[in-house]
Design a protein around this motif. Sequence first.
Motif, PDB file in Angstrom:
ATOM      1  N   UNK A  98       0.885  -1.109  -0.161  1.00  0.00           N
ATOM      2  CA  UNK A  98       0.264  -0.003  -0.017  1.00  0.00           C
ATOM      3  C   UNK A  98       0.972   1.114   0.083  1.00  0.00           C
ATOM      4  N   UNK A  99       1.017   2.031  -1.007  1.00  0.00           N
ATOM      5  CA  UNK A  99       1.517   3.344  -1.186  1.00  0.00           C
ATOM      6  C   UNK A  99       0.610   4.339  -0.614  1.00  0.00           C
ATOM      7  N   UNK A 100       0.997   5.180   0.406  1.00  0.00           N
ATOM      8  CA  UNK A 100       0.041   6.087   1.090  1.00  0.00           C
ATOM      9  C   UNK A 100       0.868   7.457   0.789  1.00  0.00           C
ATOM     10  N   UNK A 159       8.283  -7.270  -0.054  1.00  0.00           N
ATOM     11  CA  UNK A 159       6.838  -8.381  -0.092  1.00  0.00           C
ATOM     12  C   UNK A 159       7.363  -9.440  -0.756  1.00  0.00           C
ATOM     13  N   UNK A 160       8.077  -9.322  -2.094  1.00  0.00           N
ATOM     14  CA  UNK A 160       8.371 -10.495  -2.909  1.00  0.00           C
ATOM     15  C   UNK A 160       8.908 -11.549  -2.009  1.00  0.00           C
ATOM     16  N   UNK A 209       0.370 -10.935   3.526  1.00  0.00           N
ATOM     17  CA  UNK A 209       1.339 -10.042   4.033  1.00  0.00           C
ATOM     18  C   UNK A 209       0.858  -8.544   3.576  1.00  0.00           C
ATOM     19  N   UNK A 210       1.021  -7.417   4.175  1.00  0.00           N
ATOM     20  CA  UNK A 210       0.550  -6.286   3.796  1.00  0.00           C
ATOM     21  C   UNK A 210       1.987  -5.483   4.278  1.00  0.00           C
ATOM     22  N   UNK A 211       2.291  -4.482   3.402  1.00  0.00           N
ATOM     23  CA  UNK A 211       3.551  -3.795   3.257  1.00  0.00           C
ATOM     24  C   UNK A 211       3.131  -2.548   2.964  1.00  0.00           C
ATOM     25  N   UNK A 266       2.572  -4.676   8.078  1.00  0.00           N
ATOM     26  CA  UNK A 266       3.521  -5.422   8.999  1.00  0.00           C
ATOM     27  C   UNK A 266       4.896  -4.765   8.853  1.00  0.00           C
ATOM     28  N   UNK A 267       5.235  -3.952   7.716  1.00  0.00           N
ATOM     29  CA  UNK A 267       6.269  -3.466   7.718  1.00  0.00           C
ATOM     30  C   UNK A 267       6.250  -2.059   7.134  1.00  0.00           C
ATOM     31  N   UNK A 268       6.803  -1.060   7.484  1.00  0.00           N
ATOM     32  CA  UNK A 268       6.396   0.572   7.011  1.00  0.00           C
ATOM     33  C   UNK A 268       7.916   0.879   6.485  1.00  0.00           C
ATOM     34  N   UNK A 269       7.709   1.474   5.032  1.00  0.00           N
ATOM     35  CA  UNK A 269       8.840   2.070   4.547  1.00  0.00           C
ATOM     36  C   UNK A 269       8.716   3.348   4.468  1.00  0.00           C
ATOM     37  N   UNK A 270       9.563   4.442   4.674  1.00  0.00           N
ATOM     38  CA  UNK A 270       9.439   5.749   4.770  1.00  0.00           C
ATOM     39  C   UNK A 270      10.764   6.265   3.927  1.00  0.00           C
TER      40      UNK A 270
END
Length: 529
Positions: free
Chosen positions: A338-340, A504-505, A365-367, A386-390
């Motif tokens: 999910x890109x926010x 995610x892959x 899984x949801x990233x 489950x994991x957040x990238x910023x």
Amino acid sequence: AAAVHRLMGGRASKAAKPWCKGGLKFYARPDRKWRKISGSSTLLVVLNGKLTDKRSSSNFEALENAFGGKRAPTLTDVNVTLAKAAVDPKISNVMLRIGDLQADLAGAEEICQSITNVQEKGKDVFCVLESESMAALAIANKCSQRWLPEGVNPRPDELFWQFISVRGLLDKLGLEPKVLRHGAYKSAGEMFTERVASKELKQQLDEILSGRRRWLESNIATKSSSSFSEVIDNPSNGGKALVDVGVFDSQGSFNNAMVERSLADPSGLLISPAAYGRSKRKDLGLPKKKKGKSAHVGVLLLEGNIVAEGRNNTISLQPTVNAIQSARRDDNIKALVVRINSGGGDARTSELIYEELLTLKQDKPVFVSMGGVAASGGYYIACAGQKIFALENTVTGSIGVIMAQLRSKIFLQALGIQNSFHSHAKLAGRYNGIDGWNAAEEEAVAQSCRQIYDLFLSRVAAARGLAVNDVIQVAEGRVWTGTEALSCGLVDEIGGLNDAIKAAQAEVGLEASNVIPARENSIRKQQLC
């Protein structure tokens, strides 16, 4: 134009005609089919307009395009093009022409990553900078060779903020603002209620600007003893000073750059992303796609204000929920990224989208990948991952709640407008916007505000593995850069959309190929080179 024409090997009697598509401009070679790409080609990418995650669907833009306007490329368009160029054996180098680019530093950060990816494959990326923004300058500085036209003087507007108050105007009009908030740093309503910025607002904005400056200083390199700060802070220094200290290699226009490059590589063919994107995979030297459906990672782009119902560049409830549910039903989607890119909005909608993602996370899984901003409701939704990238320049946090009303009774009476109301419940009509809140109504709104804030704190605590009291220390409406959020424990890793897709892959055991994220604002699988 003549230099471009000579570079592409055209005859003098047949001028190269410009072709525009999606805001990306290229010149078609007259004696060659537009989608034929020869070896040692140069890919021309022109960056103009506002750079967003997804394509705008506003009525104004549709009208503008109907009358010949140019649709700006999205951030995904740019990164898709550069990702393909990095692995295409027929592309020897890339030329960026940065025009009137409107991009935040987080967007520039992702483009810089894409440029680095191209360079790591042994290819040069050249740039002509025609923009005066720091974001564009940061992109240009990552390139192998850089030209700055005379008269272009980059200015540090990204390091400036101003506070504009309309409280005096509202007082003259007889409009009375009322704002209830939980979080001393939750400053969204200050322009309506305050005449000067609060110390909390000044503090957090100064911290963000300081973080931006540090990033620019560390990412814009000079080739002399003068630092970037000494150059940019000296009002007598213009474009020439940036050449003198080595931020740019020379002063010159786009045509000058083309002449110089054509002398170095006279056989080079200049092609555009529009033609490049529509070329057959075999023409690009890429392997054929596998037939039939296959396991993949889904990508959902969420951008704009969070609203219960809406269109035109918003995150509205039902379409978003439908997309998440379709991802859950699709057996080929093994994980969702999910890109926010949102500063928040409606609290109820944020909670319902969060709950829908939690339901999906029970099966897949949801990233989460954060864009330029993922704050308030945007961060609320991110907590489902489950994991957040910023990115380093992402603005996130703003864990707080605000509720506001504008009492317009005096203003309407001055216009000769009268109102009357009839209520069969004590708290009915408390948001009518005319009479304002009475004591009981204000108490009820304040209690609702507190409940939402407590729920927000509990969601963050559960997502980040923290005690609620620890969350409060980084909450209160404060905003953080991505780098600060990492140190605070609000995100897991610094990285962009491609980094989230690759993670995610790896999580679901898919091959981590060269990733090109989906372009659409719906669940799509990532495209692989």
